[in-house]
Design a protein around this motif. Structure first.
Motif, PDB file in Angstrom:
ATOM      1  N   HIS A 150     -14.858 -26.104  17.020  1.00 59.52           N
ATOM      2  CA  HIS A 150     -15.499 -25.966  17.383  1.00 59.52           C
ATOM      3  C   HIS A 150     -16.554 -27.173  16.594  1.00 59.52           C
ATOM      4  CE1 HIS A 150     -20.293 -26.156  18.427  1.00 59.52           C
ATOM      5  NE2 HIS A 150     -19.752 -26.839  19.585  1.00 59.52           N
ATOM      6  N   LYS A 199     -15.906 -30.065  14.827  1.00 57.71           N
ATOM      7  CA  LYS A 199     -16.090 -31.393  14.972  1.00 57.71           C
ATOM      8  C   LYS A 199     -17.210 -32.493  14.950  1.00 57.71           C
ATOM      9  CE  LYS A 199     -14.012 -30.423  19.118  1.00 57.71           C
ATOM     10  NZ  LYS A 199     -14.325 -29.840  20.919  1.00 57.71           N
ATOM     11  N   LEU A 200     -18.442 -31.574  14.673  1.00 55.65           N
ATOM     12  CA  LEU A 200     -19.267 -32.495  13.944  1.00 55.65           C
ATOM     13  C   LEU A 200     -19.259 -33.989  13.245  1.00 55.65           C
ATOM     14  CD1 LEU A 200     -22.046 -32.418  15.920  1.00 55.65           C
ATOM     15  CD2 LEU A 200     -23.004 -30.982  13.986  1.00 55.65           C
ATOM     16  N   LEU A 221     -16.806 -34.390  12.073  1.00 53.84           N
ATOM     17  CA  LEU A 221     -15.553 -35.325  12.071  1.00 53.84           C
ATOM     18  C   LEU A 221     -15.901 -36.406  12.373  1.00 53.84           C
ATOM     19  CD1 LEU A 221     -12.710 -32.990  13.173  1.00 53.84           C
ATOM     20  CD2 LEU A 221     -12.124 -34.770  11.598  1.00 53.84           C
ATOM     21  N   SER A 222     -16.271 -36.177  13.765  1.00 50.99           N
ATOM     22  CA  SER A 222     -17.758 -37.072  15.261  1.00 50.99           C
ATOM     23  C   SER A 222     -17.992 -38.254  13.639  1.00 50.99           C
ATOM     24  CB  SER A 222     -18.195 -36.588  16.067  1.00 50.99           C
ATOM     25  OG  SER A 222     -18.733 -35.546  15.786  1.00 50.99           O
ATOM     26  N   VAL A 223     -18.731 -38.121  12.940  1.00 50.25           N
ATOM     27  CA  VAL A 223     -19.645 -39.048  12.429  1.00 50.25           C
ATOM     28  C   VAL A 223     -18.623 -40.010  11.490  1.00 50.25           C
ATOM     29  CG1 VAL A 223     -20.646 -38.847  10.061  1.00 50.25           C
ATOM     30  CG2 VAL A 223     -21.729 -37.159  11.475  1.00 50.25           C
ATOM     31  N   THR A 246     -21.673 -42.478   4.212  1.00 46.31           N
ATOM     32  CA  THR A 246     -22.142 -41.348   5.460  1.00 46.31           C
ATOM     33  C   THR A 246     -20.290 -40.473   5.299  1.00 46.31           C
ATOM     34  OG1 THR A 246     -23.875 -43.104   6.335  1.00 46.31           O
ATOM     35  CG2 THR A 246     -22.892 -40.768   7.582  1.00 46.31           C
ATOM     36  N   GLU A 298     -18.828 -32.162   3.667  1.00 43.82           N
ATOM     37  CA  GLU A 298     -19.076 -31.446   4.466  1.00 43.82           C
ATOM     38  C   GLU A 298     -18.539 -30.038   4.686  1.00 43.82           C
ATOM     39  OE1 GLU A 298     -21.976 -30.984   8.987  1.00 43.82           O
ATOM     40  OE2 GLU A 298     -22.102 -32.571   7.003  1.00 43.82           O
ATOM     41  N   ARG A 306     -19.539 -15.898  19.994  1.00 44.65           N
ATOM     42  CA  ARG A 306     -19.516 -16.888  21.632  1.00 44.65           C
ATOM     43  C   ARG A 306     -20.177 -18.244  20.641  1.00 44.65           C
ATOM     44  NH1 ARG A 306     -23.313 -17.252  26.079  1.00 44.65           N
ATOM     45  NH2 ARG A 306     -21.379 -18.140  27.309  1.00 44.65           N
ATOM     46  N   ILE A 307     -19.700 -19.284  21.559  1.00 46.49           N
ATOM     47  CA  ILE A 307     -20.104 -21.102  21.430  1.00 46.49           C
ATOM     48  C   ILE A 307     -21.303 -20.599  21.892  1.00 46.49           C
ATOM     49  CG2 ILE A 307     -19.384 -23.100  21.705  1.00 46.49           C
ATOM     50  CD1 ILE A 307     -16.668 -21.975  21.790  1.00 46.49           C
ATOM     51  N   ASP A 308     -23.038 -21.009  21.946  1.00 46.18           N
ATOM     52  CA  ASP A 308     -23.469 -20.091  22.004  1.00 46.18           C
ATOM     53  C   ASP A 308     -24.449 -21.525  21.934  1.00 46.18           C
ATOM     54  OD1 ASP A 308     -25.818 -17.595  22.730  1.00 46.18           O
ATOM     55  OD2 ASP A 308     -26.722 -19.226  21.694  1.00 46.18           O
ATOM     56  N   HIS A 309     -25.210 -21.655  23.349  1.00 45.11           N
ATOM     57  CA  HIS A 309     -25.406 -23.548  23.326  1.00 45.11           C
ATOM     58  C   HIS A 309     -26.381 -23.130  22.108  1.00 45.11           C
ATOM     59  CE1 HIS A 309     -23.736 -23.522  27.054  1.00 45.11           C
ATOM     60  NE2 HIS A 309     -22.814 -23.390  25.910  1.00 45.11           N
ATOM     61  N   ARG A 319     -26.717 -22.014  19.152  1.00 41.23           N
ATOM     62  CA  ARG A 319     -27.088 -21.758  17.832  1.00 41.23           C
ATOM     63  C   ARG A 319     -27.168 -23.127  16.877  1.00 41.23           C
ATOM     64  NH1 ARG A 319     -21.370 -20.823  17.741  1.00 41.23           N
ATOM     65  NH2 ARG A 319     -21.314 -22.247  15.383  1.00 41.23           N
ATOM     66  N   LYS A 328     -26.802 -26.029  14.449  1.00 44.60           N
ATOM     67  CA  LYS A 328     -25.144 -26.653  13.942  1.00 44.60           C
ATOM     68  C   LYS A 328     -25.145 -26.768  12.347  1.00 44.60           C
ATOM     69  CE  LYS A 328     -25.898 -29.935  17.546  1.00 44.60           C
ATOM     70  NZ  LYS A 328     -25.813 -31.361  17.872  1.00 44.60           N
ATOM     71  N   LEU A 382     -25.279 -38.878  12.430  1.00 41.19           N
ATOM     72  CA  LEU A 382     -24.402 -39.366  13.905  1.00 41.19           C
ATOM     73  C   LEU A 382     -25.542 -40.266  14.566  1.00 41.19           C
ATOM     74  CD1 LEU A 382     -21.875 -39.032  14.598  1.00 41.19           C
ATOM     75  CD2 LEU A 382     -22.889 -37.293  16.075  1.00 41.19           C
ATOM     76  N   PRO A 425     -15.141 -35.252  18.895  1.00 42.77           N
ATOM     77  CA  PRO A 425     -15.115 -36.322  18.085  1.00 42.77           C
ATOM     78  C   PRO A 425     -14.928 -37.213  19.193  1.00 42.77           C
ATOM     79  CG  PRO A 425     -13.376 -35.222  16.954  1.00 42.77           C
ATOM     80  CD  PRO A 425     -14.582 -34.295  18.213  1.00 42.77           C
TER      81      PRO A 425
END
Lengths: 599, 224
Positions: free
Chosen positions: A393, A396-397, A399-401, A425, A432, A553-556, A558, A560, B14, B103
């Protein structure tokens, strides 16, 4: 049939037979060694001969006559003592036609609670001279209610005194054993409400009661008001209950599945026979119950062993011992074997049941421990899954950048300068990612970076840290490092220790206010103390509890950036050198991380 | 007319990239990094579309949806790294229109946004492009103070051309017969309709709107 199964059946039956025979014959042999016997129908006993041998005691059993008369002859008026076993029933003993002892008490208007045994002595004055020899007449009036034979144990006064002391000790010890089992099982049952443990608890309660009413230690049978009048009822009741409990415990422990109607049929039969045995004092009924139970127990033990049920070996062995003791005592009652010094000293079936219950206890405790270990393993596995999910999870952050920026570079025509912005960027996101994977590696390799081969100088590390973060002093945040003059060497890889410090200081700066302060301090007391303090936003207790769990837990909520692993890695590193990590924080005032490491 | 898009995403790099990308795609984009900023910009700009992250520094993105819904009927597209069923469920229950996980693919995002834009425009009755205004309901064409009443079929053509313009596309010949099934007959052909619209546009004095012929393909709207 499979070869393996035949082997197992063979082994199980071998154990069942051999251990039983061993139990019976070792007891029997020992009994023979210390006991002399007088023929059942002998009515005159010449104690001069028998009591001079090396044997400890003389057993005199007799056929069930209502008034049994026998004579003791001695050349020198030998003073001897008798232990009369058969106190469960009303009896009266006359010596030289005088009443010497009875377990009927007129003042109580009932039977006394001297139920286990009675002791009386033959003194010089009890002898009468006949033809130059001395002879004492002893009569026993007894209303025995079944075929079981009462008997006398004879010995010199000294022998009998020692025997009685030993008998009390042995029985007290057995009582203690039952008590201990009772306490262990009740404590364990209270803790986990395990149904097997509940069965053991029931068995031990019944056993303790059964032991108490045996009359070997007076106080207890008095507490329950046991007299020779009601002894038999309680004795047979507890025997039947315990025998049933053993079967049901084994049945549930091995998780057998048998059709309901068969169980009901068996229970019905058991109940009818047991009530016969308990209320009608029916010896044969008991024998049938015993045989039925034995068949059931043996088949369950053997099938359990074939099915590789856990601890079937322990249960098989302890059952064989238990059954051996029981069988021996039954065979005594059936006159196949004779009573002896040893067999009257201790209650064999009780010894057997102690051993069997202990076997169950071991099996149940071990099963429980196994379950716990398995649960822990599952928990760990679950944590690992969470960890992996959390990692994927968080990756992904960045990665999406990277993906977005590269796709934009691909899709749109851009000038060189603009291209550079997107490339930069992307690269930052790559960095990271690198930091994250470093932390993941650190988390997974916590153990391999400590030990005697590694040393980290506290002072050196802190100096390095100070120069590394000096730049933050120019970024409107104050960075202070305070350390003690005396250095200390920690048994850890310097890289690992630095990673811990950098993670902490990174966090401190991240959550600090503008113009805030980050202070790292090292002190040497009885322990090594390292504190990292910021004047940042702080946390409440709930958050403090959360931050130390790796991806609990994938806490919302949390945050980032920072990867949920940072502080967990720190904690892991601290714990790998047996240190402790404490978090103190106040909302709006700041957070203080305290690490203490024993010297 | 530009579609306004509000991006609420706390990861700075982002956020920036998304805003840049949207501007390149001819949207008017605003970036915000937290809930308070997002609310403020929302109330000022009334965006048509909101790209909303779930994990924000001081709250959950999907808790914002009811607030947005109360004031303005924006389309809400969740962009988040959470791909568990629960988050998706909560988002949709709170009123999100779509959900895309990180992503994400740039093209997928653009297609989703363009589809939203298309639907939005097709629902519009008052459209402004270049120096003209036209109303689909009243069949009025306005330019520099002058107002013409033109045929419904011409207004319809204008709107179809405008939608194509927004998609950076053109009106294909084959599509034309699809769009104008009812109006088409033997003496009312494509060329005639386009010529009449061109004539009206020049008569009303529009200098910025031109209907160009893409040879062999069809027609496209060009804004000078």
């Amino acid at each position: 049939m499979h070869k393996d199964v035949i082997k197992k059946i063979g082994l199980a039956i071998f154990i069942l037979i051999v251990i039983r025979i061993l139990t019976i014959y070792s007891f029997y042999g020992f009994n023979l060694k210390v006991t002399d016997y007088i023929k059942d129908d002998l009515h005159t006993i010449y104690v001069d001969e028998v009591l001079e041998t090396s044997k400890k005691a003389l057993i005199l059993a007799y056929n069930n006559e209502e008034l049994y008369t026998f004579y003791i002859e001695s050349s020198d008026k030998k003073e001897i003592a008798f232990v009369f076993e058969g106190g469960e029933y009303a009896y009266t003993i006359y010596i030289a036609d005088e009443l010497r002892m009875q377990n009927y008490d007129k003042t109580l208007d009932g039977y006394t609670n001297e139920i286990a045994y009675g002791v009386f002595e033959l003194n010089e004055r009890d002898y009468k001279e006949i033809d130059g020899r001395y002879r004492a007449k002893i009569q026993l009036q007894n209303k025995t209610i079944n075929e079981m034979k009462p008997f006398f144990l004879l010995g010199t006064k000294d022998t009998i005194r020692k025997y009685l002391a030993l008998r009390t000790m042995v029985n007290t010890f057995m009582g203690i054993c039952f008590f201990v089992i009772l306490i262990i099982s009740s404590v364990l049952y209270r803790r986990d409400r395990d149904r097997y443990m509940f069965s053991i608890l029931l068995i031990s309660i019944v056993s303790v009661f059964k032991w108490s009413i045996s009359g070997e230690v007076h106080i207890f049978s008095e507490v329950f008001g046991i007299t020779s009048h009601n002894f038999y009822f309680f004795e047979s009741l507890t025997t039947a209950i315990n025998y049933f409990l053993y079967q049901s415990l084994l049945y549930t422990l091995y998780q057998f599945k048998i059709k309901r109607r068969y169980i009901i049929l068996y229970l019905g039969l058991f109940l009818i026979l047991a009530s016969q045995y308990i209320f009608e004092v029916n010896g044969p009924a008991f024998l049938i119950i015993y045989l039925m139970g034995a068949i059931v127990m043996i088949s369950m033990s053997v099938i359990g062993h074939i099915k590789d049920k856990p601890y079937s070996m322990i249960l098989l062995t302890t059952y064989s011992v238990f059954a051996g003791f029981n069988l021996y005592w039954i065979l005594i009652k059936l006159n196949y074997f004779k009573e002896g010094y040893l067999s009257s000293l201790m209650n064999g079936p009780q010894v057997g049941s102690i051993i069997y219950v202990l076997g169950f206890l071991i099996a149940v405790i071990k099963t429980y421990l196994n379950k716990m270990a398995q649960y822990e393993k599952q928990q760990k596995e679950y944590e690992r899954v969470l960890l992996i999910r959390g990692i994927s999870h968080d990756l992904k952050l960045p990665l999406s950048v990277i993906k977005l920026n590269n796709q934009m570079l691909e899709k749109y025509d851009m000038a060189g300068d603009e291209k550079k912005v997107y490339t930069k960027t992307s690269l930052e996101a790559v960095q990271e990612l690198e930091k994250m994977t470093d932390n993941i590696n650190a988390y997974l390799n916590l153990e391999s970076n400590v030990g005697g081969d590694y040393t980290t100088s506290m002072k050196e590390s802190l100096e390095k840290l100070k120069s590394h973060y000096q730049i933050y002093n120019q970024k409107n945040q104050i960075f202070i490092v305070v350390w003690e003059e005396e250095d200390y060497l920690l048994p850890i890889k310097p890289l690992q220790f630095d990673r811990m410090l950098y993670n902490l200081v990174d966090n401190a700066f991240k959550y600090n206010k503008d113009g805030g302060e980050v202070k790292v301090e090292y002190r040497l007391d009885e322990q090594v103390i390292i504190t990292v303090e910021d004047s940042g936003i702080g946390m409440d207790q709930e958050e403090i509890d959360k931050i130390l769990i790796p991806f609990y837990r994938i806490d919302h909520s949390r945050t980032k950036d920072g990867l949920g692993l940072g502080l967990v890695v720190v904690k892991g590193i601290v714990e790998s050198i047996k240190g402790e990590l404490k978090v103190e924080s106040k909302m709006g005032i700041g957070t203080k991380i305290i690490i203490t490491i024993p010297k | 007319m530009k579609i306004k898009v509000l991006v609420i995403e706390d990861k700075a790099s982002l956020n920036e990239s998304l805003v840049n990308m949207l501007n390149k795609e001819r949207y008017m984009a605003f970036g915000e990094k937290d809930i308070d900023g997002g609310k403020k910009t929302f109330l000022v700009e009334r965006p048509h579309i909101i790209l909303l992250d779930i994990m924000l520094p001081n709250g959950n993105g999907y808790d914002l949806i009811p607030f947005f819904r109360k004031y303005h009927n924006s389309r809400i597209l969740m962009i988040t790294a959470l791909d568990d069923g629960e988050s998706k469920c909560i988002s949709y229950e709170n009123g999100a229109d779509d959900y895309i996980t990180k992503p994400f693919d740039l093209y997928e995002l653009i297609y989703k946004l363009n589809a939203m834009r298309r639907r939005m425009i097709s629902q519009l009755s008052e459209i402004q492009v270049g120096d003209i205004d036209f109303n689909v309901d009243t069949n009025k064409l306005t330019c520099r103070g002058k107002t013409f009443n033109i045929q419904p079929s011409q207004i319809k053509l204008l709107k179809v051309l405008f939608e194509k313009y927004e998609e950076k596309s053109y009106l294909d010949k084959s599509e034309f017969s699809e769009f104008f099934k009812e109006e088409m007959n033997e003496n009312y052909r494509m060329q005639t309709l386009v010529a009449r619209l061109r004539k009206n546009l020049s008569e009303i004095g529009s200098q910025e709107i031109i209907i160009e012929t893409a040879y062999g393909k069809g027609y496209q709207l060009v804004v000078c």
